[in-house]
Write a protein that holds these residues in place. Structure first.
Motif, mmCIF file in Angstrom:
data_model
loop_
_atom_site.group_PDB
_atom_site.id
_atom_site.type_symbol
_atom_site.label_atom_id
_atom_site.label_comp_id
_atom_site.label_asym_id
_atom_site.label_seq_id
_atom_site.Cartn_x
_atom_site.Cartn_y
_atom_site.Cartn_z
ATOM 1 N N GLY A 76 0.799 -1.222 0.000
ATOM 2 C CA GLY A 76 0.000 0.000 0.000
ATOM 3 C C GLY A 76 0.830 1.269 0.000
ATOM 4 N N GLU A 77 1.875 1.340 0.806
ATOM 5 C CA GLU A 77 2.649 2.565 0.970
ATOM 6 C C GLU A 77 3.818 2.677 -0.005
ATOM 7 O OE1 GLU A 77 3.876 2.662 4.996
ATOM 8 O OE2 GLU A 77 1.838 2.738 5.822
ATOM 9 N N PRO A 79 4.616 0.893 -3.346
ATOM 10 C CA PRO A 79 4.323 -0.079 -4.429
ATOM 11 C C PRO A 79 5.555 -0.465 -5.244
ATOM 12 C CG PRO A 79 3.461 2.107 -4.947
ATOM 13 C CD PRO A 79 3.887 2.151 -3.519
#
Length: 263
Positions: A76-77, A79
């Protein structure tokens, strides 16, 4: 007298035939025993190679699991980092699949029983050519000095190929200890852009002469068979035989890049 002569001749012919039949039976029995022994030795060698490769694949799977956890954590943070981890997983898994297929190729048509791996193995890295220093130290304890030579820039090798190349060196050195009757041997590892060349040479006695350590130098012993199978599994080239004059040499050439396989 005529009857006696005829009977004596007939008896002698009969005994000769019985003796020939006995020799033929003994020869057939020895041949059957040799075939059975060869099959047993080949089965044991295949099982040992399979166990080593199982350890390699198990270690690779543990690496994949760690990389997958990292990718999932940063997806999520970050990629880009997740994509790099996934790309590494893809490459590692393809290599592991190739190793497994190679192992199954060795075991094709053979029935082996026993545990699939050594106790406590499966997560520790398998030995490779980087461990030649340890082999030198252990061999020195037997009274044989190993002179290592490493040339070229080491490429990225798959764990299985690295293990197979190290196994060839180890078996060749054991062959020297058992049969060469020398105090030293030479181990040369040459890294080429597309291949790894391994050579183990000694100045000992050659094939056909008594070494004082168990008879003539064998050309088809269990160790030679195992080395040839390790090299053949990776599509390499293997030679073992006496050197001109005296001495013995084992040469193995491994292609450093294997053909990719699809998942």
């Amino acid at each position: 007298m005529l009857v006696t002569v005829v009977w004596t001749i007939g008896y002698a012919v009969q005994q000769q035939r019985l003796y020939i039949d006995s020799l033929r039976t003994q020869a057939e029995h020895r041949a059957q025993e040799e075939v059975a022994e060869a099959r047993r030795a080949a089965g044991e060698e295949r099982l040992r190679i399979a166990r080593e490769l199982h350890d390699v694949v198990a270690h690779t799977m543990s690496v994949i699991a760690v990389q997958a956890g990292v990718a999932n954590h940063v997806a999520g943070e970050r990629p880009d980092e997740a994509r790099r981890a996934l790309s590494s997983i893809e490459e590692t898994s393809r290599g592991a699949l190739w190793e497994m297929r190679a192992m199954l190729g060795i075991l094709r048509g053979e029935e082996c029983s026993g545990p699939a791996s050594r106790d406590g193995a499966g997560t520790a890295p398998a030995p490779g050519l980087a461990d030649l220093g340890d082999l030198v130290k252990h061999t020195a304890k037997t009274g044989v000095r190993v002179d290592p030579e490493v040339c070229g820039e080491r490429p990225e090798l798959s764990p299985g190929l690295d293990l197979a190349a190290f196994g060839v060196v180890q078996e060749a050195v054991i062959h020297v200890i058992k049969h060469a009757a020398v105090e030293r041997c030479r181990v040369a590892v040459t890294y080429h852009p597309d291949a790894v060349l391994v050579e183990v040479t000694d100045e000992g006695v050659g094939t056909g002469r008594d070494t004082g350590k168990g008879g003539p130098r064998p050309l088809a012993g269990h160790g030679i068979v195992g080395m040839r199978e390790r090299v053949g599994m990776y599509g390499g080239e293997f030679r073992a035989g006496p050197r001109p004059g005296h001495g013995f040499q084992v040469t193995a050439r491994f292609p450093s890049r294997t053909t990719g396989v699809s998942l």
